[in-house]
Scaffold this active site. Structure first.
Site, mmCIF file in Angstrom:
data_model
loop_
_atom_site.group_PDB
_atom_site.id
_atom_site.type_symbol
_atom_site.label_atom_id
_atom_site.label_comp_id
_atom_site.label_asym_id
_atom_site.label_seq_id
_atom_site.Cartn_x
_atom_site.Cartn_y
_atom_site.Cartn_z
ATOM 1 N N GLU A 205 -3.634 -12.154 12.280
ATOM 2 C CA GLU A 205 -3.797 -10.650 12.200
ATOM 3 C C GLU A 205 -5.129 -10.330 12.648
ATOM 4 O O GLU A 205 -5.117 -9.113 13.530
ATOM 5 C CB GLU A 205 -3.839 -10.347 10.540
ATOM 6 N N HIS A 206 -6.153 -11.150 12.802
ATOM 7 C CA HIS A 206 -7.555 -10.940 13.319
ATOM 8 C C HIS A 206 -7.198 -11.165 14.722
ATOM 9 O O HIS A 206 -8.060 -10.095 15.451
ATOM 10 C CB HIS A 206 -8.532 -12.151 12.782
ATOM 11 N N GLU B 170 -15.611 -14.904 6.010
ATOM 12 C CA GLU B 170 -14.914 -14.241 5.103
ATOM 13 C C GLU B 170 -14.403 -15.144 3.844
ATOM 14 O O GLU B 170 -14.575 -14.517 2.995
ATOM 15 C CB GLU B 170 -13.590 -13.573 5.617
ATOM 16 N N HIS C 175 -2.999 -15.086 8.447
ATOM 17 C CA HIS C 175 -4.155 -14.090 8.243
ATOM 18 C C HIS C 175 -5.192 -14.149 9.685
ATOM 19 O O HIS C 175 -5.729 -13.002 10.265
ATOM 20 C CB HIS C 175 -5.374 -14.465 6.954
#
Length: 819
Positions: A35-36, A113, A32
């Protein structure tokens, strides 16, 4: 490559067949995090020129998502920008900068997040269900990632990050889907270009150990203020994956059709809503969750609800259900794809087996899936808002859970005598509603063409009341429309019913041919909702006084923004209108309505006119004039769940209603978008949810700024926003005139592209009508952009800074920073 589509928009989707379960176990969240990071600049494009600012700059949309076994990157842009956007996507996938300082900053964004997800109902439920899976399987582990699991300064982490990139992001592991109005040869050229630029290599091998559950499978999760729910988690191993079968089953579990599962449980006050989702699927393994929102009786009889769901599954897999359910599913799927945007189609087509979804699954495949689910002995999770958990939260290697283990209850198995759900009449051929005899008087419905080639259209209606009904009346009607919203969506029409203070609106968007039938069927419910919804409507009005735990706080505030803009009173913050005792029929007696139809075929206009005659209230021939907003400042405090994050939405209304002012504000908002995101998200790191955009709510145009932060107070957020606007206005004076002209030209082009699509044209025209303007106002705004000068943008900056302020927040008004 996928088939070309009509329109002005194009889309691309890249699926990497590797996700959080394929990343190194030592670093939860690494996939993840990567991906950022890929969005933050690459070898050929700096962060300011990368995919995200480029797509935002041309008025497109983009996102990415990391799942257990795949990672998707996708965008939609005007078709002429497809190649440039694709080049940026390819470069960030193959040559990301991975700057260390940027990694440190982005890790804080992921941590924010993580904190938000630690309050999210669905995330916590999935984490609770995962505790019932044996620990040797990756589905039982924590994969979200946060500050402590992403040691970016550790050389071993950097080696793992780049190693994962090298192995996962290569041609053998990648699918690319493209669609747009370009001809097939052009899309093929772009696909071949992508193949040549991606990193070559074989696919990454993927495997998983056997998927089993523990013996302790009855759990209760305590989440303050959450609506009571019952979740049945079916952990299966040995059932081949089929997107069409799972979609087919999910559509009928959530069905509002008379005689269906939900209708029967709702009548017994056992359940108010049902949904099925698939948190994990790989190969022949999967976790399928059926989630029930419990009614009053259901909270006391969970075993009855669970037993009813299992019993219905057995019935649904029987041959008797197949003819009606399969026919409705096939037609609903066809209509859904007919009216979707290019990006939505790609997200449908990328799933395995989706190409055959329109034909529907085979009955044997449905039977096999249901048999596997019933044989799995589901994990039973109760979600409660009561604080009944004792001791410390359960450690799940990530999300803390206040969870207790329960003694299994025997499943209650009464004889339900299930019936085949009734067919949706809106999926069949439409009726001829044209009245016989002398033609009736034509109602004053505005129509805007041309007819949409794909059969799509929009119908929007507004009722204005002399004496506004109480909030309970609106909620009663909204509840009565609940099953019709589902039926309309299945028939290819999105139905929305909104409360805008002194007015109510109803909109139908999608498959135009069926809308007259839908409207005629809705009229009795609008005029007089069934009595059983009146009392429930009063309860819903009280619940609306606060934000819930069911959705992201910022999203809930944005959903309330139209009513806050339309209603200068305090009904939004109290959830109740002024006390009154009138019946809804009395309010309808004095109500007047106006409407707009966009893209309708001429052959259906007479039928539509006939349906309109059954509406409550009376039509008016003149447009309803709206008053330009003043420069007042309002802070609406809408309480929400205690603790957690602060959500803040600021709306600056456009002071005038003329086309040149709106044109200048639209262009100025384009300049603000990227700069606001970089300042508050990347530099100040206030939170991961940050956006700024021009918008129209209840007919009022303006610019809104939205932030959700785990660290800053509402006052601090407001101060940062005000400081940003002041600094940006000063920068604007030194902005090169050529650059401003480029942004103005591109914004005007985007306006033209938006108006060429029925969705954009209908929404813009309707907002003009709500503002008391002619639908043609939208073309006047576009024309005004063609003659804008830099001085006009500077004036727009001044007028925005001098405009009124409307703030919605889950925090009270600060004493020092406001206004």
């Amino acid at each position: 490559m996928v088939p070309s589509v009509a329109g002005t928009q194009a889309a691309a989707l890249v699926r990497i067949h590797a996700g959080s379960h394929d990343a190194p176990v030592a670093y939860p969240g690494l996939a993840h995090f990567l991906e950022h990071m890929l969005f933050l600049g690459s070898a050929q494009y700096t962060a300011e020129a990368a995919l995200m600012p480029f797509v935002q700059g041309v008025g497109g949309q983009l996102n990415a998502t990391t799942r257990e076994r795949h990672t998707d990157f996708f965008f939609q842009v005007p078709a002429r920008h497809l190649e440039q956007a694709l080049l940026r996507l390819l470069d960030m996938l193959t040559q990301p900068s991975l700057d260390l300082d940027a990694q440190r900053r982005e890790r804080e964004v992921l941590h924010a997040e993580f904190l938000a997800r630690a309050q999210d109902r669905e995330t916590l439920c999935d984490a609770a269900l995962a505790t019932a899976i044996t620990p040797m399987h990756p589905a039982s582990r924590f994969h979200a990632g946060h500050r402590e699991t992403l040691p970016v300064d550790d050389p071993a982490f950097q080696q793992a990050l780049r190693g994962y990139l090298d192995h996962a992001y290569r041609t053998g592991n990648i699918e690319l889907l493209l669609t747009g109005p370009q001809d097939r040869s052009e899309l093929q050229r772009l696909a071949q270009m992508a193949d040549a630029r991606l990193r070559p290599g074989a696919s990454m091998p993927q495997s998983a150990p056997a998927l089993h559950t523990r013996t302790d499978r009855w759990l209760t999760l305590h989440l303050p203020q959450a609506r009571p729910r019952l979740l049945l988690g079916f952990v299966i191993d040995g059932c081949p994956k089929s997107a069409s079968v799972e979609d087919y089953l999910a559509s009928w579990i959530a069905s509002e059709a008379p005689g269906g599962l939900l209708a029967r449980l709702r009548d017994a006050d056992l359940c108010q809503g049902l949904a099925m989702r698939v948190p994990y699927r790989f190969g022949d393994q999967g976790v399928l969750v059926i989630e029930a929102v419990l009614g009053g009786a259901g909270q006391r009889q969970r075993a009855v609800v669970a037993g009813a769901v299992l019993d219905w599954l057995r019935f649904f897999a029987a041959p008797v259900c197949w003819p009606v359910c399969s026919a409705d599913y096939q037609e609903a799927t066809r209509r859904r794809l007919l009216g979707t945007e290019p990006l939505q189609r790609l997200r449908h087509w990328v799933e395995p087996g989706a190409w055959s979804c329109e034909a529907g699954p085979e009955p044997e495949a449905v039977t096999t899936l249901v048999r596997c689910m019933l044989a799995s002995d589901p994990v039973t999770l109760t979600l409660t808002g009561e604080d009944g958990a004792s001791g410390e939260p359960v450690d799940t290697q990530g999300f803390p859970l206040r969870m207790t283990h329960q003694t299994p209850e025997p499943m209650a198995m009464p004889d339900w005598c299930w019936q085949v759900p009734q067919p949706n009449p809106w999926l069949r051929s439409t009726s001829d509603m044209i009245e016989s005899g002398q033609p009736a008087e034509t109602l004053p419905l505005r129509a805007l063409g041309p007819q949409d080639e794909g059969g799509q259209g929009a119908l929007m209606l507004r009722w204005r009341f002399t004496n506004p009904p109480a909030a309970r009346h609106w909620h009663a009607v909204d509840l009565a429309l609940r099953s019709r919203v589902w039926a309309a969506r299945q028939a290819g029409v999105e139905l929305a019913f909104e409360h805008l203070g002194c007015s109510w609106t109803l909109s139908l968007r999608g498959f135009a041919e069926i809308m007259p039938d839908i409207l005629a069927d809705l009229s009795p419910l609008l005029a007089r909702p069934p009595a059983r919804y009146v009392a429930e409507g009063a309860c819903r009005a009280e619940q609306a006084a606060t934000l819930g735990q069911e959705a992201m706080l910022l999203r809930q505030l944005l959903d309330r923004l139209p009513q806050a803009v339309a209603d200068p009173g305090e009904s939004l913050s109290t959830g109740l209108a002024a006390a009154e005792t009138a019946n809804l029929e009395d309010h309808w007696h004095d109500a007047v309505w106006e409407g707009l139809a966009v893209g309708f075929p001429e052959a259906r206009m007479a039928t539509l006119q006939s349906a309109l005659r059954s509406l409550p209230g009376r039509p008016i021939s003149a447009a309803m004039a709206s008053v330009a907003p003043g420069r007042t400042n309002r802070w609406l405090h809408i309480p929400g769940p205690s603790g957690g994050e602060v959500a803040y939405v600021l709306f600056r209304p456009l002071p005038g209603l003329d086309a040149p002012s709106e044109a200048a504000w639209r262009v100025f908002a384009r300049l603000l978008e990227g700069a606001f995101f970089r300042r508050l998200r990347s530099e100040l790191q206030l939170g991961y949810a940050v956006l700024c955009r021009f918008g129209q709510f209840a007919g009022q145009a303006g610019v809104f700024f939205a932030v959700q932060s785990p660290t800053a107070s509402a006052g601090e957020i407001h101060r940062h926003v005000e400081a940003f606007l002041e600094a940006f206005s000063l920068r604007l004076h030194d902005w090169p005139a050529r650059d401003l002209a480029t942004v103005t030209r591109e914004t005007a082009e985007q306006q033209g592209e938006a108006l060429a699509e029925w969705r954009g044209r209908s929404e813009r025209a309707w907002q003009a009508v709500l503002a008391g303007q002619a639908p043609e106002h939208i073309e006047a705004v576009r024309a005004a952009m063609g003659v804008l000068r830099p001085a006009d943008l500077i004036q727009a900056s001044r007028s925005l800074n001098g405009a009124g302020r409307l703030v919605l927040s889950n925090a009270p008004m600060p004493t020092s920073e406001w206004p």
